[in-house]
Design a protein around this motif. Sequence first.
Motif, mmCIF file in Angstrom:
data_model
loop_
_atom_site.group_PDB
_atom_site.id
_atom_site.type_symbol
_atom_site.label_atom_id
_atom_site.label_comp_id
_atom_site.label_asym_id
_atom_site.label_seq_id
_atom_site.Cartn_x
_atom_site.Cartn_y
_atom_site.Cartn_z
ATOM 1 N N LEU A 61 -17.313 31.093 -12.116
ATOM 2 C CA LEU A 61 -16.412 31.414 -11.013
ATOM 3 C C LEU A 61 -15.922 30.149 -10.314
ATOM 4 O O LEU A 61 -14.756 30.047 -9.938
ATOM 5 C CB LEU A 61 -17.098 32.348 -10.013
ATOM 6 N N GLU A 62 -16.822 29.173 -10.170
ATOM 7 C CA GLU A 62 -16.428 27.897 -9.566
ATOM 8 C C GLU A 62 -15.413 27.171 -10.451
ATOM 9 O O GLU A 62 -14.449 26.586 -9.952
ATOM 10 C CB GLU A 62 -17.654 27.011 -9.337
ATOM 11 N N ILE A 63 -15.615 27.198 -11.754
ATOM 12 C CA ILE A 63 -14.672 26.568 -12.688
ATOM 13 C C ILE A 63 -13.313 27.245 -12.601
ATOM 14 O O ILE A 63 -12.278 26.582 -12.572
ATOM 15 C CB ILE A 63 -15.227 26.620 -14.126
ATOM 16 N N ALA A 64 -13.309 28.568 -12.546
ATOM 17 C CA ALA A 64 -12.052 29.307 -12.443
ATOM 18 C C ALA A 64 -11.324 28.973 -11.144
ATOM 19 O O ALA A 64 -10.107 28.768 -11.141
ATOM 20 C CB ALA A 64 -12.314 30.815 -12.531
ATOM 21 N N ALA A 65 -12.062 28.886 -10.048
ATOM 22 C CA ALA A 65 -11.444 28.556 -8.756
ATOM 23 C C ALA A 65 -10.868 27.141 -8.783
ATOM 24 O O ALA A 65 -9.754 26.905 -8.301
ATOM 25 C CB ALA A 65 -12.467 28.695 -7.633
ATOM 26 N N LYS A 69 -6.947 25.981 -8.366
ATOM 27 C CA LYS A 69 -6.546 24.964 -7.393
ATOM 28 C C LYS A 69 -5.752 23.858 -8.058
ATOM 29 O O LYS A 69 -4.742 23.391 -7.537
ATOM 30 C CB LYS A 69 -7.799 24.362 -6.743
ATOM 31 N N ARG A 70 -6.213 23.430 -9.217
ATOM 32 C CA ARG A 70 -5.541 22.350 -9.951
ATOM 33 C C ARG A 70 -4.147 22.793 -10.392
ATOM 34 O O ARG A 70 -3.179 22.051 -10.283
ATOM 35 C CB ARG A 70 -6.371 21.937 -11.158
ATOM 36 N N ALA A 71 -4.046 24.016 -10.897
ATOM 37 C CA ALA A 71 -2.751 24.538 -11.326
ATOM 38 C C ALA A 71 -1.773 24.601 -10.152
ATOM 39 O O ALA A 71 -0.594 24.259 -10.296
ATOM 40 C CB ALA A 71 -2.922 25.920 -11.966
ATOM 41 N N ALA A 72 -2.269 25.028 -9.002
ATOM 42 C CA ALA A 72 -1.417 25.103 -7.808
ATOM 43 C C ALA A 72 -0.973 23.703 -7.392
ATOM 44 O O ALA A 72 0.190 23.495 -7.018
ATOM 45 C CB ALA A 72 -2.156 25.795 -6.669
ATOM 46 N N ALA A 73 -1.877 22.736 -7.457
ATOM 47 C CA ALA A 73 -1.531 21.350 -7.091
ATOM 48 C C ALA A 73 -0.490 20.784 -8.054
ATOM 49 O O ALA A 73 0.451 20.105 -7.630
ATOM 50 C CB ALA A 73 -2.783 20.482 -7.089
ATOM 51 N N LEU A 74 -0.658 21.061 -9.345
ATOM 52 C CA LEU A 74 0.306 20.572 -10.333
ATOM 53 C C LEU A 74 1.676 21.222 -10.127
ATOM 54 O O LEU A 74 2.708 20.552 -10.232
ATOM 55 C CB LEU A 74 -0.192 20.834 -11.757
#
Length: 136
Positions: A61-65, A69-74
Amino acid sequence: MSGDDDEPSYGSGDEVNHLTDGHNKRTIPTAATTTPSSAASGPTRKRSRKACGDAIVEAMLEIAAASKKRAAALANNGDRFSISKCIRALDDLQGVDQPTYFLALDLFENPSSREIFISLKYEKRLKWLQGKCRAL
């Protein structure tokens, strides 16, 4: 059982009861086949597996979150250095001749060039573009 009937035998695992549960057949050890140490560790082992499974689920779940977050930042970064934003900034520049303008459009196909162009201060953008024109 062994030759001496007074002492219980824990057996070799050959003495088991077979239960049929629907289509699945389960083998359940009888009291005679269960050693005292394995009987005592059974619930602890199950709790240990559950704790391990819970830790794995939590880590996933932490990896998915983090991935979200990374996708949103990109995506946010992509918007910041988009081709359309670079063209708007290019159109706002004073003194851009036509060959430099069209070269800039070609440069904007490269994400690194877009980021450099947008990141430069306004007064340095034209000089950077002109330097790129001379280099080509």
